[in-house]
Design a protein around this motif. Structure first.
Motif, PDB file in Angstrom:
ATOM      1  N   LEU A  30      -1.422   5.433  -8.966  1.00 54.50           N
ATOM      2  CA  LEU A  30      -2.360   4.317  -8.829  1.00 54.50           C
ATOM      3  C   LEU A  30      -1.634   3.074  -8.315  1.00 54.50           C
ATOM      4  N   VAL A  31      -0.477   2.782  -8.868  1.00 56.31           N
ATOM      5  CA  VAL A  31       0.313   1.620  -8.433  1.00 56.31           C
ATOM      6  C   VAL A  31       0.694   1.774  -6.964  1.00 56.31           C
ATOM      7  N   ARG A  32       1.138   2.984  -6.575  1.00 59.03           N
ATOM      8  CA  ARG A  32       1.502   3.207  -5.166  1.00 59.03           C
ATOM      9  C   ARG A  32       0.297   2.995  -4.258  1.00 59.03           C
ATOM     10  N   ALA A  33      -0.866   3.496  -4.672  1.00 55.95           N
ATOM     11  CA  ALA A  33      -2.080   3.340  -3.859  1.00 55.95           C
ATOM     12  C   ALA A  33      -2.456   1.858  -3.747  1.00 55.95           C
ATOM     13  N   LEU A  34      -2.338   1.118  -4.833  1.00 59.91           N
ATOM     14  CA  LEU A  34      -2.672  -0.307  -4.811  1.00 59.91           C
ATOM     15  C   LEU A  34      -1.678  -1.088  -3.962  1.00 59.91           C
ATOM     16  N   GLU A  35      -0.405  -0.702  -4.029  1.00 62.29           N
ATOM     17  CA  GLU A  35       0.616  -1.384  -3.223  1.00 62.29           C
ATOM     18  C   GLU A  35       0.396  -1.149  -1.737  1.00 62.29           C
ATOM     19  N   ARG A  36      -0.079   0.037  -1.374  1.00 62.12           N
ATOM     20  CA  ARG A  36      -0.351   0.333   0.035  1.00 62.12           C
ATOM     21  C   ARG A  36      -1.561  -0.463   0.524  1.00 62.12           C
ATOM     22  N   GLY A  37      -2.424  -0.853  -0.395  1.00 62.92           N
ATOM     23  CA  GLY A  37      -3.615  -1.620  -0.031  1.00 62.92           C
ATOM     24  C   GLY A  37      -4.749  -0.739   0.444  1.00 62.92           C
ATOM     25  N   GLY A  38      -4.573   0.529   0.420  1.00 64.34           N
ATOM     26  CA  GLY A  38      -5.615   1.450   0.862  1.00 64.34           C
ATOM     27  C   GLY A  38      -6.581   1.741  -0.270  1.00 64.34           C
ATOM     28  N   PRO A  39      -7.511   2.619   0.005  1.00 59.69           N
ATOM     29  CA  PRO A  39      -8.476   2.973  -1.042  1.00 59.69           C
ATOM     30  C   PRO A  39      -7.790   3.762  -2.155  1.00 59.69           C
ATOM     31  N   VAL A  40      -8.283   3.544  -3.345  1.00 53.62           N
ATOM     32  CA  VAL A  40      -7.732   4.240  -4.507  1.00 53.62           C
ATOM     33  C   VAL A  40      -8.451   5.583  -4.608  1.00 53.62           C
TER      34      VAL A  40
END
Length: 173
Positions: A30-40
């Motif tokens: 989840l943290v990686r997805a949020l850091e990428r700024g893409g959809p979760v």
């Protein structure tokens, strides 16, 4: 000895550790997805208890719409206030400004000097009563104050008489 409390505690500990490791890995994703700024990913949204990206987009849209509506209302309100002030000035001959809480400065369109103004203070419940405060200009019209405010207790009569007096001074000069 299959019901050994120590081995049961160790087994629960291993299960808790495995569950916590799984949760930790989901949170890292989840943290990686949020850091990428893409959809979760949907499976992570549900696990983290987050609203879906569709819900977030809809909420952002609602916020933007509400902010735009508030901005438009502020603009309309400002325009209407200015319109009301101009109409009051044209009809009464007085520009009315709020100086401090419950104090109002009246400046006649026929004033000889820009500093010639009256200051009224709202008193009583809901500002229902008005009291003239002393100013340099008010000291120049004691007869009008005596007659219209003290004897007749009429602010409108006082302002009308003052307007006529100032108007006649301008037209004679």
């Amino acid at each position: 000895m299959s019901m050994n409390p120590a081995s049961a505690a160790k087994q629960r500990l291993r299960e808790d550790q495995a569950r916590l490791q799984e949760e930790c890995e989901r949170l890292r994703e989840l943290v990686r997805a949020l850091e990428r700024g893409g959809p979760v990913p949907a499976d992570l949204e549900a696990a983290a208890g987050l609203p879906s990206s569709k819900e977030v987009a809809e909420l952002k849209k609602q916020v933007e719409s509400a902010e735009l509506r508030n901005q438009r209302l502020k603009e309309v309100f400002h325009t209407k206030i200015q319109e009301f002030r101009k109409v009051c000035y044209a009809l009464t001959g007085y520009q009315i400004d709020v100086t401090t809480e419950s104090q109002y400065r009246l400046t006649s369109m026929y004033a000889e000097h820009k500093a010639d103004c009256l200051i009224f203070k709202a008193t009583g419940p809901s500002g229902a009563k008005m009291q003239l405060l002393e100013t340099a200009f008010s000291r120049t019209v004691p007869e009008l104050i005596e007659l219209h405010l003290l004897r007749q207790d009429s602010i409108p009569a006082f302002l009308s008489a003052l307007t006529l007096d100032l108007f006649s001074r301008q037209t004679v000069a």
